[in-house]
Design an enzyme around this catalytic site. Structure first.
Site, PDB file in Angstrom:
ATOM      1  N   LYS A  84       0.852  -1.196   0.000  1.00 13.33           N
ATOM      2  CA  LYS A  84       0.000   0.000   0.000  1.00 13.33           C
ATOM      3  C   LYS A  84       0.885   1.243   0.000  1.00 13.33           C
ATOM      4  CE  LYS A  84      -4.021   1.972   2.439  1.00 13.33           C
ATOM      5  NZ  LYS A  84      -4.880   1.845   3.626  1.00 13.33           N
ATOM      6  N   SER A 159      -9.795   2.315   2.504  1.00 15.63           N
ATOM      7  CA  SER A 159      -8.846   3.012   1.650  1.00 15.63           C
ATOM      8  C   SER A 159      -7.915   2.078   0.893  1.00 15.63           C
ATOM      9  CB  SER A 159      -7.995   3.969   2.489  1.00 15.63           C
ATOM     10  OG  SER A 159      -7.185   3.235   3.408  1.00 15.63           O
ATOM     11  N   SER A 183      -9.989  -0.153   6.675  1.00 13.30           N
ATOM     12  CA  SER A 183      -9.362  -0.028   5.354  1.00 13.30           C
ATOM     13  C   SER A 183      -8.688  -1.288   4.835  1.00 13.30           C
ATOM     14  CB  SER A 183      -8.338   1.115   5.362  1.00 13.30           C
ATOM     15  OG  SER A 183      -9.036   2.339   5.381  1.00 13.30           O
TER      16      SER A 183
END
Ligand SMILES: [Zn+2]
Lengths: 508, 503
Positions: A84, A159, A183
């Site tokens: 990420k 996210s 997330s």
């Protein structure tokens, strides 16, 4: 693309590591297969913001060299991973999905990256995310949304939508996500993958660009529970660079996953959280969730309903605490030392350059939260907002503690709905926030939680996630229960849920 | 915007008409090897931005780790000031934007200081004043901005600014007094004595270099006036970053006169920060309360609470060095100084210097003589504190030992100090380079003595006639001929020997 490479990308991380260890394929071949797959499908999925082919191949060759020298390597050596973009990796662009950090290359590695390198994991690149991890759809990325591999017109969650989509689209068998309010778990639920938010303090936050320090937690994304456990073990454990990291041995997550895969859950006490169902939940989601609860009973678990009365305030408390911390954490993006700089033309003061940069560099959701948090911390409002939210946080922890006196794990749907269409909630922040209703309580209390697929919703044919929650430092319970459910469902489905996903069109 | 300020009221009139209340906040940089929240060095004077890392630069993703040595220093400071030590306390973030603040928040302590509720005593003109201590808390220093191109060195009017982050993250302890009342006309001296006392105390604890001129100890001075001690507090001004004892005294004095002028003119004192100007001896307005920021304090989520174990705190307490109030009488008795001599020693801040000089083998009276006369004069000329001179106690001990051995006289010794101050090296090197050794070689002296006798037959006759004191003129002649580099006592001996009288 040959059949071999197609096969290589379909393997789980555990299988991939086995193939490499046995010499059936080199780590470099595995990395190339995944880079090819990314080249073929990421145009449609847009899971990646940056692909580091050179770095990945170099790391893979290092694994191959070690193998050639007969050196002992870990259980994930040579396995590709998507990182990420909120995680600092030395020399590799790290944008957090924001224009603010466009072009910034960290001069240091996060602890997670250091441990991945040590484990011989091959980092393919950086994945898309809502700007600074604020959002539930990746639509708040400054670099365009990620698309859900199950339906390219739908959100992949957020996210960490990029990490989940990369795993679901066979671009990587593993990914790192971060979970502040869901997330990791919400994207896992809507993409039919596995995602774990470890106990707060279980995985070092050093190098994780902070959104909300007291809630942020990095964790594994994968296609199987065992893979998640292996990744969890590789990145977890005490780190002296993170003062909030727990100085205790990591719970035996891999052993628990293997034990769970044996199938039975006799003696395990499961609690169904009464407050996390009912009004507002998609009927197809509820249906699959109840079937999963029935399955837990069939596997030998005792199931009771428990009440966590303060969960109803969790969302409100979260939207005061997280923005408050974010307003402070994101203050450092001021154009002075790194990142975007606007208005540096000799006409503007440093203060004006800061303001112009922040106005241009942050997207609307980030600005909304900074303003919310700034307000909540203002003198005269602090007690009413931030102070009250902290009290709610304590009450939610107490709810959990009382529930865990009766049960070993709690379960709920991971999300109230399946993946919604891109653009459908952009104009309605509250509707977007409601997506994290079930995941937020674990962040507030600091406990561990997992989402794993429990079927396709009969009303829209999209994946539904089962959330399992456990007390802090009892992450192993997630893996035992999760692996048992996964095994039983795979038997029922003849493979994991992703095998039912539509094939993505490969670009030649 | 310029506001016209009323004239100052002469100091004596101001303190006759008003009651002074002070509050003093002292920032101390700790001399820990590493910074408050990272492993970077704290050494002073390195090339800009060479002592930095992701954490003290506030890079995205970096995290703080608390320096336990700093916690220990904070606790020892608190204990030495008679404070209670918190059983449990947290750090807080003080949020404001400034280019020299890498994170745009300062990690500090807010409503949970590690030490609180103490008191310490200072003496001014034979009177004791109890200074009540509100708190001593931990925080990190900011970077240092250098504003280039402006006339004032301040940000306004500068072409551009440079920031050095070497200082960012240096551990600071902020020591805050409660209102200091009842000092009357002695307020400026009490303020100075308190800061000097803190400096001595911190030095004896070994927790800081306490170099005021390098900013490792700096004071913010809050001053307000009221008509009578019974009246509520007046509006205060806060003069920031005052960094010498002399300036502390002057700034308080100036502010008292300034406040009195404003109140006498029927105007209201503005609550604001003030800048002290060493050169002109005045303060000018900084930020007013209306412009003051809301710091949006909240508990620092990246650090865990500090909970010092009681047993450890007791251990630290038991191991504290001797408090100044005990040490001073002990030293005074040991040195045999009168009260007046001791007061002079304290006034010029020479206590530690004399102690170290004596420890290096010098007689107490000789040590006092050098530090309080020649060296105090030099420090005063240069406008620096005594201990900021490049002359060390070891230097003084060396010079005195040369005097004792008859190799230097006082006049030459002063020249040696002059050389050391001018950067010519150690006393031995200065003696060597400047050729300052006394002429003790009798052969060289004999020639000069013969010359003097030959040139002054009448004086020689007087001496022979029994007027021994007349020999002074002959000694003077020899000293002149040897440019002062002869030992006068030896010259006298030789002269009398040569003339053939007993001595
Ligand atoms: Zn540093």
């Amino acid at each position: 693309m040959t059949d071999t490479t197609t096969d290589l990308v379909r393997l789980s991380a555990t299988e991939t590591a086995g193939v490499i260890a046995r010499g059936e394929a080199s780590a470099a071949d595995v990395a190339k297969a995944h880079l090819d797959r990314i080249g073929a499908v990421d145009g449609a999925v847009h899971a990646f913001l940056h692909v580091d082919a050179e770095g990945a191949l170099a790391a893979a060759r290092e694994v191959d060299d070690k193998r050639a020298r007969g050196e002992e390597q870990g259980p994930l050596a040579g396995v590709p991973l998507a990182l990420k973009d909120v995680m600092a990796q030395r020399g590799v662009p790290t944008t957090c999905g924001s224009k603010m950090l466009e072009g910034w290359r960290p001069p240091y590695d996060s602890t997670v990256v250091t441990r991945l390198r040590a484990a011989g994991v091959v980092i393919l690149g950086k994945t898309n995310m809502d700007e600074f991890a604020m959002g539930s759809s990746t639509e708040h990325s400054a670099y365009g949304a990620t698309h859900n591999p199950w339906d390219l017109d739908r959100i992949p969650g957020g996210s960490g939508g990029g990490s989940a989509a990369a795993v679901a689209a066979y671009e990587a068998p593993l990914a790192i996500g971060t979970d502040t309010g869901g997330s990791i778990r919400q994207p896992a639920a809507v993409t039919g993958t596995v995602g774990v938010k470890p106990t707060y303090g279980g995985v070092s936050r050093y190098g994780l660009v902070a959104f909300s320090s007291s809630l942020d937690q990095a964790g594994p994304c994968s296609r199987t529970v065992l893979d998640a456990a292996l990744l969890h073990e590789a990145i977890g454990g005490h780190d002296p660079r993170d003062s909030t990291s727990i100085d205790a041995p990591l719970p035996p997550v891999v052993a628990a996953a293997r034990e769970g895969a044996q199938g039975r859950l006799d003696g395990v006490r499961v609690g169904v959280v009464r407050e996390l169902s009912g009004e507002g939940y998609q009927p197809g989601v509820e249906q699959r969730f109840h079937e999963a609860v029935d399955l837990l009973r069939e596997l030998g678990a005792t199931v009771t309903e428990v009440s966590c009365p303060h969960f109803q305030y969790a969302l409100s408390a979260y939207y005061l605490i997280a923005p408050s911390e974010c307003s402070s954490n994101l203050a450092r993006f001021d154009a002075m030392r790194y990142g975007l700089r606007v208005g540096d033309d000799g006409e503007h003061s440093a203060e004006e350059v800061m303001a112009l940069t922040r106005a241009a560099g942050f997207g609307p959701e980030v600005k909304r939260r900074i303003m919310l948090g700034t307000y909540a911390l203002s003198s005269g409002y602090y007690d009413a907002y931030y102070g009250s939210a902290q009290k709610v946080r304590t009450l939610i922890s107490r709810d959990f503690a009382q529930a865990y006196e009766q049960v070993d794990v709690l379960v709920s749907p991971t999300t109230p709905t399946t993946a919604f269409p891109l653009g459908s909630k952009l104009e309605d922040p509250i509707a977007m926030y409601l997506n994290d209703l079930c995941t937020i309580p674990s962040n507030l209390a600091g406990g561990a939680a997992m989402s794993l697929p429990c079927g396709l919703s009969p009303d829209d044919g999209l994946p539904v996630g089962l959330q399992i929650m456990a007390p802090a430092m009892a992450d192993d319970r997630l893996y035992r229960v999760g692996a048992a459910v996964e095994t039983a469902l795979a038997d029922r489905w003849g493979g994991n849920l992703l095998t039912q996903a539509p094939e993505l069109q490969e670009k030649a | 915007m310029k506001t016209v300020e009323p004239d100052l009221v002469p100091y004596d009139e101001a303190v006759a008409a008003y009651d002074v209340v002070m509050g003093i906040e002292v920032h101390v940089e700790l001399s820990t090897a590493s910074k408050m929240f990272c492993g970077c060095s704290t050494a002073f004077g390195a090339e800009p931005n060479t002592q930095t890392c992701p954490t003290c630069l506030g890079l995205p993703g970096s995290l703080p780790v608390l320096n336990q040595q700093a916690v220990e220093s904070a606790i020892r400071i608190g204990l030495a000031l008679g404070c209670d030590v918190a059983e449990w306390c947290r750090f807080a973030r003080k949020n404001y934007f400034y280019p020299d603040m890498p994170k745009n928040f300062q990690t500090s302590q807010y409503d949970e200081p590690i030490c609180f509720d103490g008191a310490t005593t200072v003496e001014v003109e034979g009177r004791e004043f109890v200074i009540p201590i509100e708190r001593a808390h931990m925080e990190e220093d900011t970077g240092k901005s250098l504003h280039v191109g402006g006339a004032t060195g301040r940000i306004h009017g500068a072409d551009h600014s440079l920031v050095d982050y070497n200082r960012a993250g240096i551990p600071l302890i902020e020591i805050v007094t409660k209102p200091i009342e009842g000092t009357g006309a002695l307020a400026p001296q009490v303020a100075r004595a308190y800061v000097a006392h803190l400096r001595d105390l911190l030095r004896s604890l070994g927790v800081s270099d306490v170099r005021m001129e390098q900013g490792s100890l700096r004071a913010d001075l809050n001053v307000s006036l009221r008509r009578a001690p019974e009246a509520p507090f007046g509006t205060r001004s806060e003069t920031k970053n005052v960094n010498s004892l002399r300036s502390v005294e002057r700034a308080v004095r100036y502010e008292i006169s300034r406040h009195a002028g404003i109140i006498d003119a029927g105007m209201k004192v503005t609550q604001e920060t003030r800048h002290w100007h060493e050169d002109t001896g005045i303060t000018t307005a900084g930020r007013s309360k209306e412009q003051a920021e809301d710091y949006r304090y909240f508990p620092e989520p990246d650090l865990v609470p500090v909970a010092p174990e009681r047993a450890w705190v007791e251990q630290l307490k038991a191991a504290l060095p001797e408090p100044p109030a005990v040490r001073r009488p002990r030293l005074q008795a040991g040195w045999g100084f009168s009260d007046l001599e001791m007061r002079d020693v304290l006034n010029v801040g020479a206590l530690d210097l004399i102690e170290q000089t004596v420890a290096a083998g010098t007689a107490p009276a000789a040590a006092r003589k050098w530090w309080l006369t020649e060296l105090a004069r030099r420090a005063n000329e240069q406008g620096v504190e005594l201990d900021a001179l490049p002359v060390t106690p070891a230097h003084v001990a060396t010079v005195q030992s040369l005097v004792d051995a008859g190799e230097l006289n006082d006049k030459l010794a002063r020249q040696v100090f002059e050389g050391v101050l001018a950067g010519e090296g150690t006393p031995e090197q200065v003696v060597e380079k400047r050729g300052l050794k006394l002429v003790s070689d009798d052969g060289a002296l004999t020639a000069a003595v013969e010359e003097a006798l030959a040139a002054n037959p009448d004086v020689v006759a007087k001496v022979r006639g029994g007027k021994h004191q007349a020999a002074g003129a002959l000694v003077g002649a020899v000293m002149k001929a040897t440019k002062g580099q002869a030992d006068a006592a030896r010259v006298r001996e030789l002269l009398l020997e040569r003339i053939g009288v007993d001595h």
